[in-house]
Design an enzyme around this catalytic site. Structure first.
Site, PDB file in Angstrom:
ATOM      1  N   ASN B 412      -7.610 -40.713  78.933  1.00 22.66           N
ATOM      2  CA  ASN B 412      -8.936 -40.320  78.492  1.00 22.66           C
ATOM      3  C   ASN B 412      -8.221 -38.929  77.504  1.00 22.66           C
ATOM      4  O   ASN B 412      -8.396 -38.544  76.542  1.00 22.66           O
ATOM      5  CB  ASN B 412     -10.054 -40.089  80.235  1.00 22.66           C
ATOM      6  CG  ASN B 412     -11.292 -39.928  78.807  1.00 22.66           C
ATOM      7  OD1 ASN B 412     -11.412 -39.713  77.902  1.00 22.66           O
ATOM      8  ND2 ASN B 412     -12.464 -39.645  79.878  1.00 22.66           N
ATOM      9  N   ASP B 413      -8.614 -37.324  78.382  1.00 19.22           N
ATOM     10  CA  ASP B 413      -8.442 -36.780  77.891  1.00 19.22           C
ATOM     11  C   ASP B 413      -7.167 -35.859  76.980  1.00 19.22           C
ATOM     12  O   ASP B 413      -7.644 -35.368  76.232  1.00 19.22           O
ATOM     13  CB  ASP B 413      -8.100 -35.302  79.330  1.00 19.22           C
ATOM     14  CG  ASP B 413      -9.721 -35.698  79.850  1.00 19.22           C
ATOM     15  OD1 ASP B 413     -11.293 -35.734  78.984  1.00 19.22           O
ATOM     16  OD2 ASP B 413     -10.015 -34.698  80.950  1.00 19.22           O
ATOM     17  N   ILE B 414      -6.783 -36.942  77.165  1.00 17.77           N
ATOM     18  CA  ILE B 414      -4.571 -36.738  76.781  1.00 17.77           C
ATOM     19  C   ILE B 414      -4.922 -37.085  75.219  1.00 17.77           C
ATOM     20  O   ILE B 414      -4.401 -37.199  74.172  1.00 17.77           O
ATOM     21  CB  ILE B 414      -3.728 -36.787  77.284  1.00 17.77           C
ATOM     22  CG1 ILE B 414      -4.293 -38.681  78.032  1.00 17.77           C
ATOM     23  CG2 ILE B 414      -3.667 -35.853  79.086  1.00 17.77           C
ATOM     24  CD1 ILE B 414      -2.557 -39.184  78.746  1.00 17.77           C
ATOM     25  N   THR B 415      -6.290 -38.231  75.173  1.00 20.62           N
ATOM     26  CA  THR B 415      -6.794 -38.520  73.481  1.00 20.62           C
ATOM     27  C   THR B 415      -8.245 -37.949  73.079  1.00 20.62           C
ATOM     28  O   THR B 415      -8.028 -38.618  71.893  1.00 20.62           O
ATOM     29  CB  THR B 415      -6.649 -40.521  73.864  1.00 20.62           C
ATOM     30  OG1 THR B 415      -8.229 -40.188  74.409  1.00 20.62           O
ATOM     31  CG2 THR B 415      -5.477 -40.875  74.158  1.00 20.62           C
ATOM     32  N   ALA B 453     -11.611 -33.629  83.136  1.00 17.70           N
ATOM     33  CA  ALA B 453     -12.252 -32.163  82.443  1.00 17.70           C
ATOM     34  C   ALA B 453     -13.488 -32.309  82.790  1.00 17.70           C
ATOM     35  O   ALA B 453     -13.919 -31.076  82.177  1.00 17.70           O
ATOM     36  CB  ALA B 453     -11.184 -32.090  81.257  1.00 17.70           C
TER      37      ALA B 453
END
Lengths: 95, 484
Positions: B412-415, B453
């Site tokens: 999720n957050d890494i995209t 996050a």
């Protein structure tokens, strides 16, 4: 001139080894960072050499502590190397 | 065996350890490297057994029993462990190194004669006491810190242990929850404990006091717990790398105590390895090491997103399969959710059917995807996905523009494109995968909930994104079925 204390030699070895570690670890491919952690875990269990001294001497409580430390370090050594081997064997090329 | 010969043996062992790490520079050389590591360890143990100061038959028997018992336990665990549980296993192993370091230091203090640490008048050398104390403190922090990290990664205790905790059950399960625990005035508390621990170290060195040693160890145990409980689940890759580093410094501390250069070298190698991994993880999250240590990330709560008219496009497995099988190039982006759903084998099937249809399938790995460095690579390798189609972020990020499909599974957050274009976002500046540049994005997700996050992913609202709501494993299996 006075002789250099062995402690200073050990410090020299320590600092040089940090540099060796720095360059060797930066060359590790990110794909193998998990095996890197498990193998460093296994080799840091080389503190077993201290545990062996304690377990090998007959001195009551210290011997007991040494014996427990031998067991703990052995778990890590065998477990760490075996699990690393298992992981590395999974990495295969195409075809 | 003379001590000089033993020292040469130790040197060879240390060189073997360096070669073991060096081998990890490529999967093709890694197994040969590992054999050096094992050989080095065997040599180190044999040499130290040969130079034991006057050992008895009983002593050897005791040692063999200890080695066999510990070795069997370790070997069985290593063979049985699920690859998804690797982060917990590593944390658990780190705790053992920490405790072993404490025990060896305590044994050296109780029996300094056999460790060769005494001066002519029978007292222990000051430097040895200092090194011993420092090794103990680092080892103790590693021990309890790793246990907490283990709990946070494991998330659930075995019922057999849980039922025996009794009144302690509440606090223990809370300490091991992946949610950060923020004690009031925790920074003041931690600094105070650290200062008192160092004062006790001084008292121990100057007075050779067993009581000071004992208290100092207890406080270091407490410090290990307090340092790790405020750190949330998303920061675990840093924590586990950091504990890896600590276990190395603890080993080096014991090496100084024992005057054993091999231990010092090994400790330094492991210590710097863990430190470099921590640095890489922090950089990949755009966080400073200090802010991770201070903890509390993910506790600040979800940032209220501006409520514009944002529409989400939801699709089905059939929609996804149609576009995927007609694509030329598909990039799969796995994350921790893939591990949780045990979807790696389904992903492998997807890789197979698409490759058979002539689609180029590659994998893009963000450095902090998963709960520890390299976690995704191991899971993909376990599912028999060849390592030469798995790429690191910096090697594949520019290829998203040419990709027809990006399939995001469990990440999720890494995209999140907000990290690139929204200066208000808490993760602004964090390097992310350029998933949004692909012609079509399929995002597998259970619901619209935010990532670790606590930040909304703006990728969901871009016109080329289609959400596939459902379990990562089931959804992937359905797509495979639809393509076949």
């Amino acid at each position: 001139m006075e002789a250099i204390d062995p402690g200073v030699f050990n410090l020299i070895i320590f600092v040089l080894a940090i540099f060796v570690g720095y360059y060797v670890v930066w060359s590790v491919t990110p794909a193998l960072h998990t095996p890197l952690m498990s193998v460093t875990n296994a080799i840091s269990s080389v503190i077993i050499v201290g545990a062996l001294i304690a377990a090998g001497a007959a001195s009551g409580f210290a011997t007991v502590l040494g014996f427990i430390a031998v067991i703990l370090a052995a778990v890590n050594i065998f477990g760490g190397f075996a699990v690393t081997q298992r992981m590395l064997a999974m990495f295969k090329k195409r075809g | 065996m003379s001590m000089n010969l033993a020292a040469i043996g130790y040197l060879v062992a240390a060189v073997c350890f360096i070669l073991a790490l060096r081998g990890l520079s490529h999967p093709a050389t890694s197994q040969a490297g590992l054999r050096y590591g094992m050989g080095g360890m065997a040599l180190a143990i044999v040499v130290s057994l040969m130079v034991l100061p006057d050992p008895s038959f009983l002593a050897y028997l005791l040692i063999i029993v200890g080695l066999a018992a510990g070795g069997t336990v370790g070997y069985v665990i290593a063979k049985k462990i699920e690859m998804t549980a690797m982060p917990q296993l590593i944390a658990g192993f780190h705790s053992l190194v920490g405790l072993a370091a404490v025990l060896v230091a305590a044994a050296a203090f109780l029996n300094p004669v056999d460790f060769g640490l005494v001066k002519a008048d029978g007292s222990i050398k000051l430097l040895s006491l200092f090194e011993m104390g420092l090794g103990t403190i680092i080892g103790a922090i590693t021990f309890t810190g790793s246990i907490i990290a283990f709990g946070k990664l494991q998330a659930k205790l075995p019922p057999a242990i849980e039922s025996r905790l009794g009144a302690l059950k509440g606090p223990v399960t809370k300490a091991m929850s992946s949610k950060p625990i923020m004690l009031p005035h925790r920074h003041v508390l931690n600094v105070a404990i650290a200062v008192v621990t160092l004062l006790l170290l001084a008292a121990f060195v100057s007075g050779e006091s067993g009581f000071a040693f004992f208290l100092m160890t207890l406080l270091a145990f407490a410090l290990g717990v307090l340092l790790i409980i405020p750190i949330g689940g998303a920061d675990m890759p840093v924590v586990i790398s950091m504990l890896n580093s600590y276990s190395g410094w603890a080993a080096a501390g014991i090496g100084f105590t024992l005057q054993n250069p091999m231990l010092i070298i090994t400790g330094a190698l492991v210590g710097s390895s863990g430190a470099i991994l921590s640095y890489i993880m922090c950089k990949a999250m755009n966080r400073s090491f200090i802010s991770v240590i201070l903890g509390g990330f993910g506790e600040t709560g979800a940032v209220a997103a501006d409520d514009g008219d944002k529409t989400v496009k939801a699709g089905s497995a059939e929609d996804a399969s149609f576009i995927m099988e007609n694509a030329q190039s598909v990039i799969i982006v796995p994350g921790y959710g893939m591990a949780v759903a045990q979807a790696q084998h389904a992903v492998r099937e997807l890789y197979d059917v698409l490759t058979n249809k002539g689609v180029e399938v590659r994998f893009a790995i963000h450095p902090v995807a998963g709960r520890m460095p390299g976690h995704m690579n191991v899971l993909l390798a376990e599912a028999n996905i060849p390592y030469d189609v798995v790429f690191e972020m910096e090697d594949i990020n520019s290829d998203f523009q040419q990709a027809d499909v990006a399939y995001v599974i469990g990440a999720n957050d890494i995209t999140n494109p907000a990290a690139k274009n929204d200066p208000q976002s808490p993760i602004f500046g964090m390097p992310v995968l350029d998933v949004d540049k692909a012609k079509a994005v399929f995002f597998v997700k259970r619901s619209m909930a935010a990532g670790y996050a606590g930040i909304e992913n703006t990728l969901f609202y871009t016109p080329n994104t289609m959400m596939l709501f459902g379990d990562a494993k089931k959804m992937t299996e359905e797509i495979v079925k639809a393509i076949e």
